[in-house]
Design an enzyme around this catalytic site. Sequence first.
Site, PDB file in Angstrom:
ATOM      1  N   ASN A 176     -16.342  16.192 -32.511  1.00 25.87           N
ATOM      2  CA  ASN A 176     -16.295  14.922 -31.785  1.00 25.87           C
ATOM      3  C   ASN A 176     -17.560  14.818 -30.933  1.00 25.87           C
ATOM      4  O   ASN A 176     -17.684  15.501 -29.924  1.00 25.87           O
ATOM      5  CB  ASN A 176     -15.031  14.900 -30.906  1.00 25.87           C
ATOM      6  CG  ASN A 176     -14.966  13.673 -30.015  1.00 25.87           C
ATOM      7  OD1 ASN A 176     -15.761  12.748 -30.151  1.00 25.87           O
ATOM      8  ND2 ASN A 176     -14.020  13.666 -29.089  1.00 25.87           N
ATOM      9  N   LYS A 185     -18.528  12.432 -29.132  1.00 26.10           N
ATOM     10  CA  LYS A 185     -18.344  11.601 -27.938  1.00 26.10           C
ATOM     11  C   LYS A 185     -19.525  10.616 -27.812  1.00 26.10           C
ATOM     12  O   LYS A 185     -20.094  10.235 -28.833  1.00 26.10           O
ATOM     13  CB  LYS A 185     -18.143  12.483 -26.697  1.00 26.10           C
ATOM     14  CG  LYS A 185     -17.008  13.506 -26.935  1.00 26.10           C
ATOM     15  CD  LYS A 185     -16.543  14.206 -25.713  1.00 26.10           C
ATOM     16  CE  LYS A 185     -15.413  15.168 -26.065  1.00 26.10           C
ATOM     17  NZ  LYS A 185     -14.853  15.844 -24.914  1.00 26.10           N
ATOM     18  N   HIS A 220      -7.269  10.168 -27.488  1.00 27.68           N
ATOM     19  CA  HIS A 220      -8.048  11.242 -26.851  1.00 27.68           C
ATOM     20  C   HIS A 220      -7.821  11.175 -25.338  1.00 27.68           C
ATOM     21  O   HIS A 220      -7.690  10.079 -24.772  1.00 27.68           O
ATOM     22  CB  HIS A 220      -9.532  11.086 -27.186  1.00 27.68           C
ATOM     23  CG  HIS A 220     -10.323  12.289 -26.767  1.00 27.68           C
ATOM     24  ND1 HIS A 220     -10.712  12.496 -25.462  1.00 27.68           N
ATOM     25  CD2 HIS A 220     -10.752  13.369 -27.464  1.00 27.68           C
ATOM     26  CE1 HIS A 220     -11.360  13.658 -25.386  1.00 27.68           C
ATOM     27  NE2 HIS A 220     -11.399  14.202 -26.585  1.00 27.68           N
ATOM     28  N   GLU A 228      -9.727  11.438 -22.894  1.00 26.54           N
ATOM     29  CA  GLU A 228     -10.696  10.638 -22.125  1.00 26.54           C
ATOM     30  C   GLU A 228     -10.310   9.164 -22.165  1.00 26.54           C
ATOM     31  O   GLU A 228     -10.566   8.421 -21.214  1.00 26.54           O
ATOM     32  CB  GLU A 228     -12.113  10.892 -22.663  1.00 26.54           C
ATOM     33  CG  GLU A 228     -12.605  12.259 -22.196  1.00 26.54           C
ATOM     34  CD  GLU A 228     -13.543  12.971 -23.144  1.00 26.54           C
ATOM     35  OE1 GLU A 228     -14.123  12.335 -24.035  1.00 26.54           O
ATOM     36  OE2 GLU A 228     -13.685  14.201 -22.983  1.00 26.54           O
ATOM     37  N   GLU A 287      -5.120  19.225 -26.983  1.00 23.62           N
ATOM     38  CA  GLU A 287      -6.303  19.371 -26.137  1.00 23.62           C
ATOM     39  C   GLU A 287      -5.876  19.346 -24.671  1.00 23.62           C
ATOM     40  O   GLU A 287      -5.741  18.262 -24.078  1.00 23.62           O
ATOM     41  CB  GLU A 287      -7.284  18.224 -26.385  1.00 23.62           C
ATOM     42  CG  GLU A 287      -7.880  18.205 -27.770  1.00 23.62           C
ATOM     43  CD  GLU A 287      -9.240  17.514 -27.788  1.00 23.62           C
ATOM     44  OE1 GLU A 287     -10.176  18.095 -28.323  1.00 23.62           O
ATOM     45  OE2 GLU A 287      -9.362  16.398 -27.234  1.00 23.62           O
ATOM     46  N   GLY A 293     -14.422  20.268 -21.827  1.00 25.51           N
ATOM     47  CA  GLY A 293     -15.743  20.181 -21.202  1.00 25.51           C
ATOM     48  C   GLY A 293     -15.876  20.993 -19.931  1.00 25.51           C
ATOM     49  O   GLY A 293     -16.813  20.809 -19.169  1.00 25.51           O
ATOM     50  N   SER A 333     -13.194  23.319 -25.002  1.00 24.10           N
ATOM     51  CA  SER A 333     -14.154  24.412 -24.818  1.00 24.10           C
ATOM     52  C   SER A 333     -14.120  25.460 -25.930  1.00 24.10           C
ATOM     53  O   SER A 333     -14.291  26.652 -25.684  1.00 24.10           O
ATOM     54  CB  SER A 333     -13.965  25.065 -23.434  1.00 24.10           C
ATOM     55  OG  SER A 333     -14.216  24.115 -22.419  1.00 24.10           O
ATOM     56  N   GLY A 351     -18.503  19.590 -26.989  1.00 23.37           N
ATOM     57  CA  GLY A 351     -19.864  20.004 -26.660  1.00 23.37           C
ATOM     58  C   GLY A 351     -20.519  20.877 -27.728  1.00 23.37           C
ATOM     59  O   GLY A 351     -21.705  20.678 -28.059  1.00 23.37           O
TER      60      GLY A 351
HETATM   61  P1  13P Z   1     -15.183  20.272 -25.437  1.00 30.95           P
HETATM   62  O1  13P Z   1     -15.246  21.100 -26.701  1.00 30.95           O
HETATM   63  O2  13P Z   1     -16.540  19.809 -24.975  1.00 30.95           O
HETATM   64  O3  13P Z   1     -14.370  20.929 -24.381  1.00 30.95           O
HETATM   65  O4  13P Z   1     -14.408  18.905 -25.829  1.00 30.95           O
HETATM   66  C1  13P Z   1     -13.207  18.977 -26.495  1.00 30.95           C
HETATM   67  C2  13P Z   1     -12.824  17.608 -26.921  1.00 30.95           C
HETATM   68  O5  13P Z   1     -12.480  16.772 -26.108  1.00 30.95           O
HETATM   69  C3  13P Z   1     -12.911  17.292 -28.343  1.00 30.95           C
HETATM   70  O6  13P Z   1     -12.298  16.073 -28.627  1.00 30.95           O
END
Ligand code: 13P
Length: 254
Positions: free
Chosen positions: A10, A12, A96, A98, A168, A174, A213, A235
Site C-alpha cells: 500500500n 498510500k 483502511h 486512516e 492492522e 507507521g 510495521s 512504508g
Molecule cells: P506500515 O507498514 O507503514 O506500518 O503501514 C501499514 C499499513 O497501513 C498498510 O496498509
Amino acid sequence: MTRRKLVLGNWKMNGLRADASAWASAASSLAGECSACEVGILPAFVHLDTALAAASGTRLMVGAQDLASWTNGAYTGEVSAEMLGDIGATHVLVGHSERRHLLGESDEVVATKFERALAAGLTPVLCLGETLDEREAGQTDAVVLRQLDAVALRCGAAGLARAVLAYEPVWAIGTGRTASPEQAQAVHARVRGALGNLDAMLPGLVRILYGGSVKAANAAELFAQADIDGGLIGGAALVPSEFAAICRAANQEG
Ligand code: 13P
C-alpha cells in the site's frame, strides 16, 4: 486447505510518476520470481495507469486504496468501483484505518464500499483493527469483530468468500511498533473463528493479512503463524529492497 500467501504493498499518498513507474517495475519482476505466493501493489488513483502498464503481462496485481460508496453520478472528486474495474484494477482496500480515523468512515460506509466493490467484480481487502486505547481497555476482539460483522450483515458469507481481510492494529501502523507474532496470531485466530461461525467453508478460503510495521526483519516470523496469510505493507513497500525481502519471506512459506 491451502491459502496461498499474498503480499500487498500500500503506497498510500506517496511518490510521483517516476517513482510509481520504478516501484511497479521492481514489483513486476518480484511477482514473477515469487511464484509460490501472490504479490500486488496499491498505488494512489493517479498512479494506477502507470502501475497497470508496468504490470501488464506479469503476475503482479494492481489495486486501489479506496473507492466511492456511490455508483457513478454527481459525486465530485470520487472514483467508482466500476471505473476501477474498467481500467484493470482487481483489488481495492476498504476501511483502511486512516480512512476510518482521519476521514471518519463508519462501519456502515465501509460495508457499502465493500458491497460496491463486489458488485463491480473487484476483490475487496477489508481492513480491521483496534486503536491503542481500545487494546489497553481489553476491547481488541470486540472492535475487530464489530467491524467484521458490519460487512457480514450486509454482504453475508458469500460476500466474504470473495474478499481478503487484513488485520492492522492502528497502534502498529507507521509507528515501527509491530504486533508480536503471538499478538497478531491471536487476533487472526479470533477472526478466523468468527468466519467459521458464519460459514464452515470460510476459514479455509479467506486470507487474513497482517499489516503494521512489517519489514524485512520481522516478515518471516509473522508469516510463519498459522493464521497469517501474508502482509499489507505500508512504508516498507516504498523501499524496493525491503519489499523484495518481505515478498521472498512470503514465497518461502508458500
Ligand atoms: P506500515 O507498514 O507503514 O506500518 O503501514 C501499514 C499499513 O497501513 C498498510 O496498509
